[in-house]
Design a protein around this motif. Structure first.
Motif, PDB file in Angstrom:
ATOM      1  N   TYR A  32       0.821  -1.197   0.000  1.00 18.00           N
ATOM      2  CA  TYR A  32       0.000   0.000   0.000  1.00 18.00           C
ATOM      3  C   TYR A  32       0.868   1.265   0.000  1.00 18.00           C
ATOM      4  N   LEU A  33       0.298   2.305  -0.572  1.00 18.27           N
ATOM      5  CA  LEU A  33       0.910   3.629  -0.605  1.00 18.27           C
ATOM      6  C   LEU A  33      -0.127   4.635  -0.135  1.00 18.27           C
ATOM      7  N   VAL A  34       0.262   5.518   0.761  1.00 20.16           N
ATOM      8  CA  VAL A  34      -0.652   6.533   1.279  1.00 20.16           C
ATOM      9  C   VAL A  34      -0.239   7.889   0.730  1.00 20.16           C
ATOM     10  N   ALA A  35      -1.231   8.672   0.319  1.00 21.52           N
ATOM     11  CA  ALA A  35      -0.977   9.992  -0.271  1.00 21.52           C
ATOM     12  C   ALA A  35      -1.934  11.000   0.340  1.00 21.52           C
ATOM     13  N   THR A  36      -1.467  12.224   0.457  1.00 19.82           N
ATOM     14  CA  THR A  36      -2.298  13.312   0.959  1.00 19.82           C
ATOM     15  C   THR A  36      -2.331  14.437  -0.060  1.00 19.82           C
ATOM     16  N   SER A  37      -3.513  15.027  -0.207  1.00 20.34           N
ATOM     17  CA  SER A  37      -3.714  16.132  -1.137  1.00 20.34           C
ATOM     18  C   SER A  37      -4.224  17.336  -0.369  1.00 20.34           C
ATOM     19  N   TRP A  38      -3.797  18.509  -0.789  1.00 26.41           N
ATOM     20  CA  TRP A  38      -4.248  19.756  -0.208  1.00 26.41           C
ATOM     21  C   TRP A  38      -5.020  20.538  -1.255  1.00 26.41           C
ATOM     22  N   GLY A  39      -5.633  21.609  -0.823  1.00 30.96           N
ATOM     23  CA  GLY A  39      -6.361  22.451  -1.755  1.00 30.96           C
ATOM     24  C   GLY A  39      -7.812  22.594  -1.349  1.00 30.96           C
TER      25      GLY A  39
END
Length: 816
Positions: A596-603
């Motif tokens: 698994y890979l975890v990613a975070t997005s802003w905006g």
């Protein structure tokens, strides 16, 4: 649980009577340091809010210098009396108001000639009356509400003196007392309020007060130890000295003066209006506001300091001055003793040797966060962790990186850089220096690689790469904030290979580069410590916003705005592209050795998403603004620091609050979207998380089964205060989990499945029960029983019975 990273400069420190120990207010505790070694030897723990005042009970005779008693006041509305040699709590007084400052004049008064001891001990407190705030919050806010008060407390009987309020202010102010204990005063905007302490104190004795005026806001004041002289500093850097203050109001039979002379304005130069003082002189050297002001013990000198970081020593009679420059940070406090201490804003306490003013020792805490230019806020990652050694690298003032041991709660070293990344074993470091452009000219980006020594852990510079990424047209979409448009050539992320001396850097300019240390290439003609570019990659001219290596280093993931590109780092070949997210990805990491890979997005639509690398698809996601993510090394667990919605920080109708908490730490197993555990967090904005390897030789608190934890979760908040705890420990879950009244409110918008595939049709239980209710079969039920959607079919038992009944011949019962 281990706590550290507290501020050493929130309140003035205090020396013990033998000057062998220094008592420093550190958040909710008082830390006791040895003045000979600078190391912490013990602490006073018992307050539940920051300690604002510590007062050591002075020794009345040389023989009593070994006694170690002190009073402390705190924002938790209590006063405590300690024996700090043990340490042991002896007494607690609840005053029902947060205490911002406290003085006890009786402790400083010279003992009387008679053997009669004072029957009661009184303290004067600067408190905040929260009752007015509560009333105005329920009705209508009143801008002129006086929340600050100067009150009197009977320490002997453990209660406030009823009905005694010496002054009211909009906000609580620090109380300053003379070394003789005869006078104390406060600042009130452009005025000084000074009271004379009665010779014989009682609960309702009348206290005389004078007011001195100035044209600018006053910032600090100090009393002369033997004469009626008071000095004050203002916001412009000026120092005012009033001589003979209170001669009319405080005059006694032994010290009378000519009132006719006082009424003559020409004989009172510098004194404004009808102020009770002989004269007022002004000195000016500091370019900004004065924050430190104190007289020497003999009264011959006046010490002053400010933001410029220079301690100025004024000769009181002549006005001549000398300096102690290059302290390195703005000054906050100065405590007089045989070995004076000086507190600076960089969370340091310097011990000075007087009168030479030589710094003989410094007690350094964790460096406090420094402000960033507006265009770089949110894109500079200023905290990096060494998971094996328990070290953290923090961005500090003057473009420094401060290395701090989280396990030992002490500083290690400093280097002058900005953005920082550490290798997994802590032997390599990469930093990014950015020189801001002036009027659009002169900007410069530098990528630096550092190598750590095996013994002293000092980092030395290995390689400098100027303008490591290309400068082209802005490739950032409208989803990113406008501040990213100003740094399209800036480096967005730096990450090290887990097993090799290699690293990757990504750029908002639209490319990423893989860097290899020359000893990896085994080239004899190059220096072994140098770094060179191994590969360059890009994807559809998109901004590269984040990068990370897998646990074994075989896969390199680079975020191209809203999509994730997977590369073979050795051959520089694009393997796959997965995505896409709602907004550009700003941070991502592989979850340990899992898939698994975890990613975070802003905006505008922040998102936490977990991706399955074997299926090349998203596993689950939440609409959360995640400030930081930390992944465990050997398991499939990860922790996320999420900011609470603004509505959660407000007081709810039932009166429950988050008590200053603005974030939540969520512990996940990557395969399950339901959090394993959660904890509320304060000062989450700008915070960071990391999983650290526990030190087997270290003693940990709150161990129920007798086994030391294998892994610790470190949380560093926006003020660089930190806590280390076992995320799987039973005690931590019971004490720190959300309480019933602290539940998160749901954020508006779509979550999980709905955030990607849309909302499901509304399920009406009553309607579906009607569909499945028993009914009389029709003549040909198979013609209608299979009509409609497949998920609306009746259960199998009904299908079989209806079908079999249709095959049977129906007979009517014969009447006998």
């Amino acid at each position: 649980m281990i706590r550290g990273g507290r501020s050493y400069v929130s309140s003035p420190p205090a020396f013990s009577n033998d000057v062998k120990r220094l008592l420093v207010c550190t958040s909710n505790t008082v830390s006791i340091f040895s003045t000979s070694t600078g190391l912490q030897i013990s602490s006073l723990e018992g307050h539940t809010a920051p300690v604002t005042t510590v007062i050591v009970v002075p020794a009345s005779t040389p023989a009593t210098k070994i006694l170690s008693y002190c009073w402390t006041a705190s924002l938790d509305e209590t006063i405590k009396y300690w024996d700090f040699s043990t340490p042991e709590l002896l007494k607690t007084i609840d005053v029902k108001f947060p205490i911002f400052s406290m003085v006890i004049p009786s402790l400083l008064r010279q003992p009387a000639q008679s053997d009669v001891k004072p029957s009661k001990l009184f303290a004067y407190l600067s408190v905040e009356d929260t009752r007015e705030t509560t009333k105005s919050h329920k009705k209508e806010p009143r801008p002129n509400t006086m929340n600050g008060r100067i009150c009197k407390c009977n320490l002997t009987e453990s209660r406030l003196a009823g009905g005694v309020t010496l002054a009211e202010m909009k906000e609580p102010q620090v109380i300053t007392i003379s070394s003789s204990g005869k006078y104390f005063g406060i600042r009130k905007q452009r005025k000084l309020l000074i009271w004379k302490v009665p010779d014989v104190e009682a609960e309702r004795v009348v206290m005389r007060k004078i007011t001195l005026h100035h044209t600018k806001k006053l910032t600090v004041l100090a009393f002369h130890p033997t004469q009626r002289i008071v000095a004050a500093g203002d916001v412009t850097g000026r120092i005012l000295i009033w001589r003979g203050f209170g001669d009319r109001t405080f005059a006694t039979n032994d010290n009378k003066m000519n009132l006719n002379l006082m009424n003559n304005e020409e004989e009172r130069p510098g004194v404004r209006d009808n102020d009770d003082a002989d004269l007022c002189t002004t000195w000016h050297w500091h370019p900004s506001e004065v924050s430190v002001l104190i007289f020497s013990s003999d009264g011959a000198y006046l010490y002053s300091g400010g933001k410029e970081g220079v301690l100025v020593v004024w000769q009181l009679d002549t006005g001549k001055k000398k300096f102690l420059p290059r302290i390195g940070s703005p000054l906050l406090y100065f405590t007089e003793s045989p070995d004076p201490s000086l507190s600076s804003v960089h969370n340091q306490v310097h011990l000075l040797k007087m009168p030479s003013m030589e710094i003989i020792r410094s007690i350094s805490g964790i460096k406090l966060p420094c402000p960033l230019p507006e265009e770089y806020k949110g894109i500079c990652r200023d905290i990096a962790f060494n998971h094996d050694g328990g070290l953290v690298a923090l961005r500090a003032e003057n473009y420094c990186i401060h290395f701090y041991s989280l396990l030992d709660d002490r500083g290690i070293s400093e280097v002058v850089v900005t953005l920082v990344a550490l290798s997994q074993d802590g032997s390599l470091m990469s930093t990014v220096d950015v020189k801001l452009a002036e009027e659009g000219i002169g900007s410069l980006v530098c990528l630096k690689f550092w190598v750590s020594g095996t013994q002293n852990k000092e980092f030395t510079l290995s390689t400098i790469v100027y303008e490591p990424h290309r400068c082209g047209p802005c490739l950032i979409t409208e989803e990113l904030n406008e501040k990213y448009l100003k740094c399209s050539v800036g480096i967005s992320a730096v990450a090290f290979h887990p097993n090799r001396r290699a690293a990757v850097s990504s750029s908002y300019g639209g490319d990423f580069k893989v860097w290899i240390c020359n000893d990896e290439l085994q080239q004899k003609d190059l220096q072994s410590s140098g770094w060179s570019c191994h590969a360059v990659g890009s994807y559809k001219k998109k901004a590269m916003t984040a990068a990370a290596f897998s646990a074994d280093g075989s896969v390199l993931a680079v975020a191209a705005e809203t999509v994730i590109t997977l590369w073979d780092p050795d051959r520089n070949v694009l393997v796959a592209v997965i995505g896409e997210t709602l907004t550009p990805i700003m941070n991502m990491s592989f979850v340990g050795s899992s898939e698994y890979l975890v990613a975070t997005s802003w905006g505008s639509k922040p998102q936490l998403s977990v991706w399955n690398m074997s299926k090349l698809s998203i596993s689950w996601s939440y609409l959360l603004h995640v400030e930081a993510v930390a992944c465990a090394v050997d398991t499939s667990s990860f922790a996320a620091l999420a900011l609470l919605p603004e509505s959660s920080n407000c007081k709810e109708a039932n009166g429950t609050t988050f008590q200053g908490r603005d974030g939540v730490i969520l512990l996940f197993n990557a395969v399950d979207p339901v959090p394993v555990a959660s904890w509320s967090a304060r000062k989450a904005k700008g915070g960071a998380l990391a999983f650290l390897k526990a030190n087997p030789s270290f003693t940990y608190e709150n161990i129920s089964d007798g086994k030391a934890p294998q892994t610790l979760l470190a949380y560093v908040n926006g003020d660089h205060e930190y806590v280390l705890f076992d995320p799987y420990g039973k005690e931590v879950h019971e004490l720190s989990k959300f309480h019933q009244g602290d539940r998160l409110t749901h954020e508006e918008g779509q979550f999980g499945y709905a955030s990607i595939y849309g909302e499901l049709p509304e399920f009406k239980l009553k309607r579906n029960q009607d569909l499945w209710a028993p009914s009389v079969p029709s003549e040909k039920p198979w013609e209608t029983i299979f009509s409609g959607s497949s998920h609306n079919l009746p259960p199998l038992t009904k299908l079989c019975s209806a079908f079999l009944e249709s095959l049977l011949e129906k007979r009517t019962a014969a009447l006998e």
